[in-house]
Write an enzyme that holds these catalytic residues in place. Structure first.
Site, PDB file in Angstrom:
ATOM      1  CB  SER A 226      -0.974  -0.261   1.459  1.00 16.27           C
ATOM      2  OG  SER A 226      -1.879   0.896   0.982  1.00 16.27           O
ATOM      3  CG  ASP A 457      -6.231  -3.106  -3.343  1.00 15.51           C
ATOM      4  OD1 ASP A 457      -6.790  -2.360  -2.659  1.00 15.51           O
ATOM      5  OD2 ASP A 457      -4.884  -3.474  -3.370  1.00 15.51           O
ATOM      6  CG  HIS A 485      -5.499  -2.896   0.783  1.00 12.54           C
ATOM      7  ND1 HIS A 485      -4.820  -2.369  -0.489  1.00 12.54           N
ATOM      8  CD2 HIS A 485      -4.683  -2.354   1.484  1.00 12.54           C
ATOM      9  CE1 HIS A 485      -4.193  -1.452  -0.333  1.00 12.54           C
ATOM     10  NE2 HIS A 485      -3.783  -1.290   0.910  1.00 12.54           N
TER      11      HIS A 485
END
Length: 524
Positions: A226, A457, A485
């Site tokens: 991320s 996602d 995610h």
């Protein structure tokens, strides 16, 4: 793991940072305050490892120092906290640095999850090393609001009552959100004006290079999820010759400004919301409808419920005074959009809320997202999240731009899009001299860099992984077809094998490799 919500209106992630005139952290020097006044290079520090007080058995902890401001290397230093889980095998390649995202996520704590987040084969060959970035957790932390003020910040309904519509705020609601955003920035300024001006990802990458050198690794091997992908991409931009292998999983697109990120993210959350509702409707305990109902019908039920919480907040069994209004109910629902593992918990919380008027489950889900470990304290991750987001890329300074973005985002995600756009408003008031200019990160001269993207996602839309892989001169894309995610260690053996082979053997699959089930097929 990964990027989390920010502020009462939940904007996420960072934009790009343009670095000019940067040198390796090991080239920085400052005064040693404890001896004869001679200059001591930060690279000459020694990492003094000790057994950690808590966490994964066998892990070791230490701290090191870096300049607060790399443009003033002889000035103040700050501390960076590090945790290491030594390699379990005899044939050790080196260190694998890891970061779970955020901004504000603790790489220090992330090491404790190594048995689940990194494969056994990788743990045999690498010391798994995580650090809290500057401003975060056990490193020198940035503090802005206190716990009561964060409660107020996260729990404000800006539309008010049954007319709660963040795509078209009332004048009173607009005044309130502007005041809240200004107050957040003013609190950071009051508590630590220098750290808030030196907390961007470009500096985090330089800190990571100092750590790489202190660990004795000639080149960096890194796994970032991320927002952690932005740290890795920044590292490659500044230190291309020092890259061994970077896995950037659930990527941020560094070419987007802060408000554009918020609007584009609405597409990811809308996709994830529909997946959650679709799954819920197949189950007999789904509070959003029955098998046979359409996804649109389920979303309409959820939307009506959230509107009701704006008019009449839910009760809570927690021992504090917080009402579970629409803002807090939405945070609980958003928890479902980060990982399928939370879907059962969110279904149960929605059932309690919709059938019994009990908002406790939704409230606690929101607390988990924001690091409220107990009823008295928050982690400082919210302060770091806002500060890094606002430092890393430009954002409009006119409030009207956020109103337009909220209306645009509502077209992509009527339920969550407007709050994503309004959540970026804090950045309109961030000190301009602390904001990095916008630019792509190309990292010319690096060895191949792996970007992993997941098709549905929520927090980092798949298009961002495509964009980062295309921007990086040596980037290549691996695709996981799935929900949730990030992609590595999310149940897809195909993705896991490609990541492991890359980290261990520097094996590079064809660009655009897509994983769907147990095998890989080339696409595009």
């Amino acid at each position: 793991m990964g990027t989390r919500l920010r502020g009462p209106l939940a904007v996420l992630l960072t934009g790009a940072v343009l670095v000019s005139g940067c040198t390796a952290g090991g080239d920085m020097a400052d005064e040693d305050g404890g001896g004869d006044g001679t200059r001591v290079d930060v690279a000459e520090q020694e990492l003094l490892w000790e057994e950690c007080d808590s966490g994964l058995p066998g892990s070791e902890c230490t701290v090191f120092e870096v300049p607060l401001d790399y443009e003033a290397p002889d000035g103040e230093r700050i501390e960076i906290a590090v945790k290491r889980f030594p390699a379990t095998g005899d044939d050790v390649i080196g260190s694998l640095l890891v970061n779970p995202g955020g901004p504000g996520g603790s790489g220090f704590d992330f090491v404790d999850h190594a048995p689940y987040t990194v494969s056994e084969a990788v743990r045999e060959s690498f010391d798994v090393v995580g650090f809290d970035p500057r401003g975060v957790g056990r490193s020198t932390p940035l503090t802005c609001l206190d716990a009561e003020e964060i409660d107020d910040y996260l729990g404000t309904d800006y539309g008010g009552g049954e007319a709660d519509d963040l795509a078209d705020l009332s004048p009173e609601g607009l005044d309130q959100i502007e005041a809240k955003s200004r107050a957040f920035v003013e609190a950071c300024e009051e508590n630590d004006p220098e750290l808030m001006r030196n907390i961007g990802t470009a500096d985090v990458a330089r800190d990571m290079d100092v750590l790489r050198g202190l660990l004795g690794d000639e080149q960096l091997t890194y796994l970032g999820a991320s927002y952690g992908t932005h740290i890795g991409a920044q590292y490659a931009e500044q230190f291309p010759e020092r890259v061994r292998a970077l896995v950037l999983d659930g990527a941020v697109d560094p070419s987007q400004d802060q408000l554009s990120v918020s609007v584009q993210q609405a597409t990811g959350f809308e996709t994830a919301l529909r997946s959650f509702v679709e799954d819920c409707l197949t189950r007999p305990d789904c509070p959003l409808g029955s098998p046979g109902d359409s996804v649109d019908q389920g979303i309409a039920v959820l939307d009506d419920f959230l509107a009701d919480t704006a008019a009449e907040p839910l009760s809570s069994a927690t021992d504090d005074d917080r009402e579970v209004n629409r803002a807090r109910a939405e945070l609980g629902v958003l928890a479902a959009l980060y990982t399928e593992n939370w879907w059962p918990r969110v279904r149960e919380a929605l059932t309690d809320a919709m059938e019994g008027g009990d908002g406790t489950g939704l409230l606690l889900l929101g607390d988990d997202l924001y690091g409220r470990g107990d009823l008295a304290e928050y982690e400082n991750s919210t302060a770091a999240l806002v500060a890094v987001n606002c430092s890393d890329s430009e954002a409009p300074r006119e409030v009207e731009a956020y109103a337009e973005a909220a209306a645009e985002a509502a077209q992509e995600s009527p339920m969550f899009g407007p709050m994503l756009a309004w959540g970026a408003l804090t950045c309109a008031f961030w000190p301009e001299e602390a904001v990095a200019p916008l630019a792509e990160l190309n990292a010319p001269g690096t060895d191949p860099i792996m970007v992993v993207g997941t098709t549905r996602d929520s927090a980092t839309p798949y298009a961002w992984s495509e964009a980062l892989a295309a921007q990086l001169d040596s980037g290549f894309l691996v695709t996981r077809d799935g929900d949730g995610h990030t992609g590595y260690r999310m149940g897809d053996d195909c993705v896991d094998t490609m990541v492991d082979d890359y980290l261990l053997e520097l094996a590079v699959p064809d660009d655009g490799m897509a994983c769907a089930g147990p095998r890989a097929d080339e696409v595009g």
